[in-house]
Design a protein around this motif. Structure first.
Motif, short mmCIF file in Angstrom:
data_model
loop_
_atom_site.label_atom_id
_atom_site.label_comp_id
_atom_site.label_asym_id
_atom_site.label_seq_id
_atom_site.Cartn_x
_atom_site.Cartn_y
_atom_site.Cartn_z
N ALA A 1 8.49 -11.51 -7.44
CA ALA A 1 7.73 -12.83 -5.87
C ALA A 1 6.43 -12.11 -6.48
CB ALA A 1 8.90 -13.34 -5.40
N THR A 2 5.69 -12.72 -5.25
CA THR A 2 4.12 -12.01 -5.19
C THR A 2 4.82 -10.97 -3.71
OG1 THR A 2 2.93 -13.75 -5.21
CG2 THR A 2 1.92 -12.25 -4.11
N VAL A 3 3.90 -10.12 -4.20
CA VAL A 3 3.51 -9.28 -3.02
C VAL A 3 2.76 -9.22 -2.14
CG1 VAL A 3 3.42 -5.98 -2.83
CG2 VAL A 3 4.87 -6.69 -4.61
N ARG A 4 3.82 -9.83 -0.45
CA ARG A 4 2.72 -9.81 0.19
C ARG A 4 2.44 -8.51 1.07
NH1 ARG A 4 0.57 -14.29 -0.57
NH2 ARG A 4 1.56 -15.76 -1.97
N PHE A 5 2.15 -7.45 0.68
CA PHE A 5 1.50 -6.79 1.71
C PHE A 5 0.76 -6.56 2.82
CE2 PHE A 5 0.97 -2.29 3.32
CZ PHE A 5 -0.45 -1.91 3.40
N ASP A 6 -0.28 -7.57 2.55
CA ASP A 6 -1.78 -7.68 3.16
C ASP A 6 -0.93 -8.32 4.53
OD1 ASP A 6 -3.68 -9.96 4.38
OD2 ASP A 6 -3.78 -8.07 4.76
N ALA A 7 0.31 -9.60 4.09
CA ALA A 7 1.26 -9.84 5.35
C ALA A 7 1.63 -8.82 5.98
CB ALA A 7 1.91 -11.31 4.76
N GLY A 8 2.36 -8.05 5.08
CA GLY A 8 3.39 -7.25 5.68
C GLY A 8 2.88 -6.44 6.63
N LEU A 9 1.30 -5.64 6.72
CA LEU A 9 0.71 -4.86 7.08
C LEU A 9 0.75 -6.11 8.58
CD1 LEU A 9 -1.18 -2.68 7.72
CD2 LEU A 9 -2.49 -3.60 6.26
N GLY A 10 -0.05 -7.10 8.58
CA GLY A 10 -0.67 -8.44 9.70
C GLY A 10 0.21 -7.80 10.51
N ARG A 11 1.98 -8.28 10.15
CA ARG A 11 3.09 -7.51 10.96
C ARG A 11 2.84 -6.66 11.91
NH1 ARG A 11 6.98 -11.25 13.81
NH2 ARG A 11 8.62 -9.89 13.70
N VAL A 12 3.14 -5.54 10.82
CA VAL A 12 2.92 -4.67 11.50
C VAL A 12 1.82 -4.17 12.83
CG1 VAL A 12 3.01 -1.70 11.28
CG2 VAL A 12 4.10 -3.78 9.83
N LEU A 13 0.54 -4.22 12.51
CA LEU A 13 -0.51 -4.12 13.64
C LEU A 13 -0.26 -4.93 14.74
CD1 LEU A 13 -3.03 -3.88 10.92
CD2 LEU A 13 -2.27 -1.85 12.04
N ALA A 14 0.44 -6.83 14.63
CA ALA A 14 0.54 -7.38 15.07
C ALA A 14 1.15 -7.01 16.54
CB ALA A 14 1.24 -8.27 14.98
N GLY A 15 1.44 -5.92 16.52
CA GLY A 15 2.14 -5.46 17.68
C GLY A 15 1.39 -3.92 19.08
N GLY A 16 0.18 -4.21 17.68
CA GLY A 16 -0.69 -2.78 18.60
C GLY A 16 -1.35 -1.80 18.31
N PRO A 17 -1.34 -0.61 18.73
CA PRO A 17 -2.33 0.58 17.39
C PRO A 17 -1.03 1.20 16.92
CG PRO A 17 -3.33 -0.15 19.91
CD PRO A 17 -2.46 -0.83 19.72
N LYS A 18 -1.05 1.26 15.83
CA LYS A 18 -0.16 2.50 14.94
C LYS A 18 -1.18 3.59 14.73
CE LYS A 18 3.24 -0.54 15.74
NZ LYS A 18 2.72 -1.43 16.28
N ILE A 19 0.20 4.02 14.24
CA ILE A 19 -0.17 5.68 13.45
C ILE A 19 0.08 4.78 12.44
CG2 ILE A 19 0.24 8.04 13.46
CD1 ILE A 19 0.71 8.25 16.19
N LEU A 20 -0.64 4.41 11.03
CA LEU A 20 0.01 4.52 10.02
C LEU A 20 -0.45 5.74 9.28
CD1 LEU A 20 -1.80 0.79 9.89
CD2 LEU A 20 0.37 1.33 10.30
N VAL A 21 0.82 6.04 8.31
CA VAL A 21 0.89 7.52 7.03
C VAL A 21 1.29 7.12 5.91
CG1 VAL A 21 1.52 9.52 6.95
CG2 VAL A 21 1.47 9.42 9.05
N GLU A 22 0.72 6.52 5.32
CA GLU A 22 0.49 6.78 3.22
C GLU A 22 1.13 7.41 2.65
OE1 GLU A 22 -2.57 5.77 0.94
OE2 GLU A 22 -1.50 4.59 -0.72
N VAL A 23 2.64 7.33 2.59
CA VAL A 23 3.46 8.60 1.43
C VAL A 23 3.78 8.52 0.36
CG1 VAL A 23 5.92 9.43 1.64
CG2 VAL A 23 4.46 8.74 4.10
N GLY A 24 2.93 8.95 -0.66
CA GLY A 24 2.03 8.86 -1.45
C GLY A 24 1.77 8.68 -2.65
N PRO A 25 1.44 8.85 -3.79
CA PRO A 25 0.48 10.09 -4.55
C PRO A 25 -0.86 8.98 -4.04
CG PRO A 25 1.21 8.17 -6.04
CD PRO A 25 2.76 8.79 -4.63
N GLY A 26 -2.22 9.14 -3.88
CA GLY A 26 -3.24 8.09 -4.00
C GLY A 26 -3.44 7.98 -2.30
N THR A 27 -4.76 6.90 -2.10
CA THR A 27 -5.20 6.52 -1.09
C THR A 27 -5.31 5.03 -0.40
OG1 THR A 27 -7.35 6.73 -1.35
CG2 THR A 27 -6.09 8.89 -0.30
N THR A 28 -4.34 4.46 -1.52
CA THR A 28 -5.11 2.65 -1.82
C THR A 28 -4.14 2.48 -0.64
OG1 THR A 28 -4.46 3.33 -4.21
CG2 THR A 28 -4.26 0.66 -2.78
N LEU A 29 -2.81 2.69 0.01
CA LEU A 29 -2.88 1.89 1.09
C LEU A 29 -3.76 2.60 2.24
CD1 LEU A 29 1.22 1.60 0.27
CD2 LEU A 29 -0.70 0.32 -0.42
#
Length: 909
Positions: free
Chosen positions: A266-294
């Motif tokens: 299936a299509t990866v829906r990262f944008d929708a998932g991120l929107g779900r995460v942010l819907a609850g208010g401010p968050k501390i988001l940490v990218e855990v992996g190589p690079g800075t893409t996310l």
């Protein structure tokens, strides 16, 4: 947030494996649990077998190639590169090890999500799969994908709706990562056709370094086998909340094997998932992996109350991984996370004497929650004034584009006689190309000495010598040694332009060493070979570090009287027959020397030219200066930057953020009793200098703006300070609509007399500063209409004494052209300026010229012509580079000589 498989880059995790016991133990455990021991052995070399010269450490103090910002050319061959059976396990292991390291530092997740392959790491951390089972699933997934042939994945900076017309014929929507960030997947040939169509529409796409095509119809043949394998894998419900990138929700059944079957297709829906995460208010988001893409994607979506942190470097950065981790943990502590900080390593501070560490706060801060009194509010509507000045157009157009044309010439039929006339010295980078050159020369029977980097001069054998690339005396000793045994005049071929790590050969170190050795040797030929320094076909991988050699070659040619200096640029991605590439290079060296750079691409010889551009502001929908917009100008407290600031205020009622390295005095000169804004630690908000004292005509419009001009002192290469300034600017003015990078120093001096410190100081603002500026803009979520780099005609003028200045500006040009294609969301344009008469650096040069000759310099632009040309240049933004000159830069005979003579004084920008 765990990124997907396309984020892997050379050298990832090496420094952490060496310095962090928790990370190292996690990697070793993962490799022990991998079901395929041969894969484990190959992946082990990614971390444990790193050679010191290829470590993640930055360069020594004072090296522009070092602390954290220059683009890195990864010359080593990585195990498993673009191989689906090796790359996914490598990324997965990296992510698990980083998660373990963060949790050991008391950074524990309350919510997890992953992009594509990263969702397996998220599921493992959440307890859906054991580590052993997760490694088995990732490995089997990779093995199945490796059986699929001719797949490709294309990153497209466009919305889902914009890419819909290009779907079909096997091309699928693989991922929606952001409002304007999608990935298309399918058969390589069809993906290539789609890429060409998108390029024609001005959408710069990027192929991901994956030899497969997950999340598309291409995986249908292996779905059944993957389903059977998953049937034997125990799955549990997550113990930590897990957001699905298949559904974009938090209620997916991760314990159902069919979910993971669907996830592969299936299509990866990262944008929708991120929107779900942010819907609850401010968050501390940490990218855990190589690079800075996310991290980059999240910053475009997160509001001002959220904090977004990456724990590893961007692939284009040259920062120590421990330094990046330390900065991330410090940022998390600022945000209220009780993270444990490791002790900074001494060498991180030594590299920038007198400058605070770019990632660590100099003063501890107490995190606060935005309240009615502390929340950031939209800025007041800017005061709009009517334009106070008019500017005249530069006569005869004045704008030029750079073109490359194939030379239609018959190559020499037999190179042997010409080759044998010389004694050859090859400064080798030990690449396959270098070996092929040696084989060709020896095949012709030519006397050949191979020189490789070492710690000291050492005559290994009669035809093998090592030298320390940092020591000028080693180059001189080399030539004397070879001349004693030479059968003819020496011909030197140098492959060290950016191919050696900065720790081994600092930027321009080879140019300075050769200049010293060749001074007074008129019968010597020197060929400087670069790879990816010039954009010729539009498809080559560009390396701004290599462009330093291009900008230095012209002045070197003028300074070494009698010696013949040429520059040849090769395609770094041409991994075909190295013997053929070597033969093409030797054929070029057997031709009469050519003054300008020569490009060799796909068996053809390319020569540079210039063509007039007929563009006007707003042409073809290009951005123009917004009325009341906010613009950042580095180097904006003097010279050209200040002139342009006055124009933007007077003509467009712009709000300005002026950044200067040092900001003494007050700005603007409001008059008695009126002071400018504080410039931050150690300085006031204004500045002095000749431009301020020239009169009120220039500064009066700025004074009238009052609070709409923010003046701050900052070293543009200091990421921490620059981030503070840009965040303050966004808090005060809102969105940043444009950035003008006009900071720089002339850096004059003949190459043979330059020191490492001279070079470092001369390059810093335009090399490290440029990369830092663009990186920080992305970090703070700024989306300007344009970032304009003020380059100079010196990048290709060949004027003596401008080795560093020419090199720094050539770096800007190639950086801009590369940024235009990388899909990073920041549109960059480099402008090669003629001299701005009577402004900034040019004023002192013109004065000295009058004192010595009694005459005024010819050529150049009036300041009015310059500001008019600036607005027209914005229409050339899609090109990535444009030239502004008072006479044709490609002129010949008297005009060409006048052009070069005038450029000896060209130190604008």
């Amino acid at each position: 947030m765990f990124p997907g498989g396309g984020t892997r880059y050379p050298g990832m995790g090496r420094g952490l494996y060496r310095d962090e016991p928790v990370f190292r133990a996690a990697v070793d455990e993962c490799l022990d649990l991998l079901p395929d021991s041969s894969v484990a052995e190959r992946l082990h070399t990614l971390w444990a077998d790193a050679a010191p010269a290829l470590s993640d450490e930055p360069a020594r103090p004072g090296e522009p190639g070092g602390p954290g910002v220059l683009l890195k050319r990864a010359t080593e061959e990585e195990p498993g590169k673009a191989d689906p059976s090796h790359a996914p396990p490598a990324v997965f292991v990296m992510e698990i090890a980083l998660a373990r390291l963060l949790m050991a530092r008391r950074v524990s997740p309350s919510l997890l999500m992953g992009n594509g392959l990263g969702e397996y790491a998220a599921a493992c951390v959440a307890g859906v799969m054991s580590l052993r089972d997760a490694l088995a699933v990732v490995t089997r997934r990779g093995e199945l994908l490796a059986t699929l042939r001719d797949g490709a994945m294309l990153a497209v900076p466009a919305s889902e709706r914009e890419v819909e017309p290009f779907l079909g014929e096997g091309v699928c929507l693989s991922a929606v990562n952001g409002p304007a960030s999608c990935v298309l997947t399918g058969p390589a040939a069809h993906v290539a056709e789609v890429r060409e169509l998108l390029d024609r529409r001005g959408i710069a796409c990027r192929l991901l370094p994956l030899g497969t095509a997950a999340h598309s119809a291409l995986v249908d043949p292996v779905i059944g086998e993957f389903r059977e394998f998953l049937a034997g894998v125990p799955l549990r419900r997550p113990s930590v909340r897990l957001v699905s990138c298949v559904t974009g929700t938090g209620d997916a059944d991760f314990a159902d094997p069919e979910y993971w079957v669907t996830q592969l297709r299936a299509t990866v829906r990262f944008d929708a998932g991120l929107g779900r995460v942010l819907a609850g208010g401010p968050k501390i988001l940490v990218e855990v992996g190589p690079g800075t893409t996310l991290t980059t994607l999240a910053r475009t979506r997160a509001g001002t109350g959220s904090v977004v942190v990456n724990v590893t470097r961007h692939p284009a950065e040259e920062r120590a991984e421990g330094e990046v981790l330390l900065g991330a943990l410090a940022r998390l502590r600022e945000a209220g996370v009780e993270a444990d900080l490791p002790s900074p390593r001494p060498e991180w501070r030594l590299k920038s004497p007198g400058v605070p560490h770019p990632s660590v706060p100099t003063v501890p801060t107490v995190p606060t929650v935005p309240t009615a009194s502390t929340a950031v509010h939209p800025p007041d509507r800017p005061r709009v004034t009517e334009p106070a000045t008019t500017v005249r157009e530069l006569p005869a157009g004045g704008l030029y584009g750079i073109t490359w044309k194939r030379a239609v010439e018959v190559p020499p039929a037999d190179l042997g006689p010409v080759v044998r006339e010389h004694s050859w010295i090859l400064l080798s980078d030990s690449s396959p190309l270098a070996e092929a050159i040696v084989a060709r020369l020896e095949g012709y029977g030519a006397t050949t000495v191979v020189v490789t980097p070492g710690r000291a001069f050492h005559h290994v054998t009669r035809d093998r010598i090592t030298i320390d690339p940092r020591r000028g005396e080693d180059y001189e000793r080399l030539l004397k040694t070879v001349e004693n045994d030479a059968d003819g005049p020496s011909r030197i071929v140098c492959l060290w332009g950016a191919s050696l790590p900065a720790q081994v050969c600092p930027p321009l170190g080879h140019v300075v060493g050769l200049a010293r050795a060749l001074s007074g040797r008129p019968e010597t030929d020197l060929c400087l070979v670069t790879r990816g320094a010039l954009e010729i076909t539009g498809g080559e991988r560009l390396d701004p570090r290599a462009a330093l050699t291009v900008g230095a070659a012209g002045p070197l040619r003028r300074e070494l009287a009698g010696a013949r200096v040429r520059l040849v640029d090769l395609d770094p991605g041409d991994d075909g027959d190295h013997g053929i590439r070597a033969a093409e290079l030797l054929a070029e060296l057997c031709r009469p020397p050519y003054e300008d750079p020569v490009g060799l691409r796909a068996g053809h010889r390319w020569l540079r030219g210039f063509e007039p551009l007929d563009v006007a502001p707003g042409t073809y929908g290009s951005p123009s200066v917004r009325r009341g917009g906010t613009y950042v100008i580095t180097g904006g407290t003097s010279g050209v930057g200040l002139r342009l600031a006055g124009h933007l205020v007077a003509a467009h009622s712009a709000r300005l953020v002026l950044i200067g390295r040092e900001v003494p005095g007050t700005f603007p000169p409001y008059g008695p009793g009126r002071q400018g804004d504080p410039a931050g630690p150690g300085g006031s908000g204004g500045f002095g200098g000749p431009e301020v004292r020239e009169g009120t005509a220039l500064t009066a419009p700025l004074a009238e703006r009052g609070g709409d001009v923010l003046v701050r002192g900052a070293d543009v290469a200091d990421a921490r300070r620059l981030r503070e300034v840009l965040e303050e600017a966004r808090s005060r003015f809102g969105e940043i609509h444009g950035v003008i990078h006009a900071a720089g120093v002339p850096g004059g001096g003949a190459a043979e007399f330059l020191t490492e410190d001279d070079i470092a100081a001369a390059l810093r603002a335009k090399t490290e500063g440029t990369a830092t500026l663009v990186s920080v803009l992305r970090e703070v979520g700024a989306l300007p209409d344009f970032v304009v780099l003020f380059s100079s005609l010196a990048a290709f003028s060949g004027a003596p004494g401008l080795t560093c200045y020419g090199a720094a500006n050539a770096f800007l040009d190639t950086f801009a052209l590369g940024a235009r294609r990388d899909g990073g969301g920041v549109p960059v344009l480099s402008i090669n300026w003629d001299r701005w008469n009577g402004v900034g650096m040019a004023r002192d040069t013109e004065r000295r010229h009058r004192e010595l000759t009694g005459k005024s310099l010819t050529g150049g632009l009036s300041p009015e012509e310059g500001v008019a040309a600036f607005e027209r240049c914005l229409a050339a933004l899609p090109l990535g580079q444009v030239v502004v000159s008072s006479h044709p830069p490609g002129a010949t005979t008297p005009d060409r000589r006048r052009f070069s003579r005038d450029l000896e004084a060209t130190v604008s920008g």
